[in-house]
Design an enzyme around this catalytic site. Structure first.
Site, PDB file in Angstrom:
ATOM      1  N   GLY A  50       5.303   5.061  -4.191  1.00  0.00           N
ATOM      2  CA  GLY A  50       6.360   4.069  -4.344  1.00  0.00           C
ATOM      3  C   GLY A  50       5.916   3.003  -5.330  1.00  0.00           C
ATOM      4  N   GLN A  55       5.799  -4.915  -9.823  1.00  0.00           N
ATOM      5  CA  GLN A  55       4.462  -4.357 -10.042  1.00  0.00           C
ATOM      6  C   GLN A  55       4.234  -3.921 -11.492  1.00  0.00           C
ATOM      7  OE1 GLN A  55       4.748  -1.637  -6.398  1.00  0.00           O
ATOM      8  NE2 GLN A  55       2.566  -2.156  -6.447  1.00  0.00           N
ATOM      9  N   CYS A  94      -2.222  -0.764  -1.732  1.00  0.00           N
ATOM     10  CA  CYS A  94      -1.205  -1.221  -2.673  1.00  0.00           C
ATOM     11  C   CYS A  94      -1.749  -1.025  -4.074  1.00  0.00           C
ATOM     12  CB  CYS A  94      -0.872  -2.686  -2.414  1.00  0.00           C
ATOM     13  SG  CYS A  94       0.388  -3.306  -3.540  1.00  0.00           S
ATOM     14  N   LEU A  95      -0.927  -0.454  -4.951  1.00  0.00           N
ATOM     15  CA  LEU A  95      -1.372  -0.200  -6.320  1.00  0.00           C
ATOM     16  C   LEU A  95      -1.706  -1.500  -7.050  1.00  0.00           C
ATOM     17  CD1 LEU A  95       1.189   2.586  -7.319  1.00  0.00           C
ATOM     18  CD2 LEU A  95      -1.174   2.875  -6.568  1.00  0.00           C
ATOM     19  N   HIS A 136       7.507  -1.233   2.509  1.00  0.00           N
ATOM     20  CA  HIS A 136       6.458  -1.768   1.627  1.00  0.00           C
ATOM     21  C   HIS A 136       7.067  -2.222   0.296  1.00  0.00           C
ATOM     22  CE1 HIS A 136       2.161  -1.601   0.013  1.00  0.00           C
ATOM     23  NE2 HIS A 136       2.872  -1.641  -1.095  1.00  0.00           N
ATOM     24  N   GLU A 137       7.964  -1.392  -0.258  1.00  0.00           N
ATOM     25  CA  GLU A 137       8.553  -1.717  -1.572  1.00  0.00           C
ATOM     26  C   GLU A 137       9.499  -2.906  -1.503  1.00  0.00           C
ATOM     27  OE1 GLU A 137       6.996  -0.591  -3.870  1.00  0.00           O
ATOM     28  OE2 GLU A 137       6.102   1.058  -2.773  1.00  0.00           O
ATOM     29  N   HIS A 140       7.705  -6.028  -1.604  1.00  0.00           N
ATOM     30  CA  HIS A 140       7.324  -6.420  -2.973  1.00  0.00           C
ATOM     31  C   HIS A 140       8.441  -7.232  -3.628  1.00  0.00           C
ATOM     32  CE1 HIS A 140       3.423  -4.820  -3.996  1.00  0.00           C
ATOM     33  NE2 HIS A 140       3.713  -3.612  -3.546  1.00  0.00           N
TER      34      HIS A 140
HETATM   35 NI    NI Z   1       2.295  -2.185  -3.070  1.00  0.00          NI
END
Ligand code: NI
Length: 173
Positions: A50, A55, A94-95, A136-137, A140
């Site tokens: 995701g 991000q 998390c990326l 999660h998204e 963000h």
């Molecule tokens: Ni994340």
């Protein structure tokens, strides 16, 4: 053509801001369609399941999710979550915070509504890993990171291919 964009890392301020809604006109613009293509490309390259527009440095309410097999790919514009049911604890990374994981309590099920990339109404009933990823998204988009809600925040230990610790895999999104 889709391009891999640079992922923004903590503590970049954009990760802590509430992203803006996308208008229907804006959604039709080639720039926005390119952003969606690039978000998928960036997510797959990471690799992750995701990604939210902040991000990649864009403060707009756009997310992409592809959990695997028949669970995606989904691009959702102005996503809203509702009909939360149950509770589950899962390990998330998390990326935008590489190498850090923690346990996050999420709803086991939720309904995702919004628009698809063509501006059509989108509705999806989700549960488990998919529900977790959407939660999660959307966090963000509200400037919320796992650092704000995870317990037992720690350094991720690389998964050992030999022991195949698949059960311990973390969400990467
Ligand atoms: Ni994340």
């Amino acid at each position: 053509m889709a391009y891999v964009r640079r992922i923004v890392f903590e503590p970049d301020p954009i990760l802590h801001k509430v992203a803006k809604k996308v208008t229907e006109l804006e959604l039709k613009m080639p720039l926005t369609q390119q952003l969606i293509d690039d978000m998928f490309e960036t997510m797959y390259e990471a690799p992750g399941i995701g990604l939210a527009a902040p991000q990649v440095g864009i403060g707009k309410r756009i997310i992409v999710v592809h959990v695997g097999e028949d669970q995606g790919p989904y691009a959702v514009i102005n996503p809203v979550l509702s009909d939360f049911e149950g509770e589950s604890i899962g390990t998330e990374g998390c990326l935008s915070i590489p190498g850090t994981i923690g346990e996050v309590t999420r709803a086991e099920k939720c309904v995702v509504t919004g628009l698809d990339r063509k501006g059509k109404k989108f509705r999806l009933e989700t549960e488990g890993w998919l529900a977790r990823c959407f939660q999660h998204e959307v966090d963000h988009l509200d400037g919320v990171l796992i650092l704000d809600k995870a317990e037992n925040i720690r350094e991720a230990v690389p998964i050992d291919a030999e022991s195949g610790a698949e059960a311990d895999r973390e969400l990467r999104a």
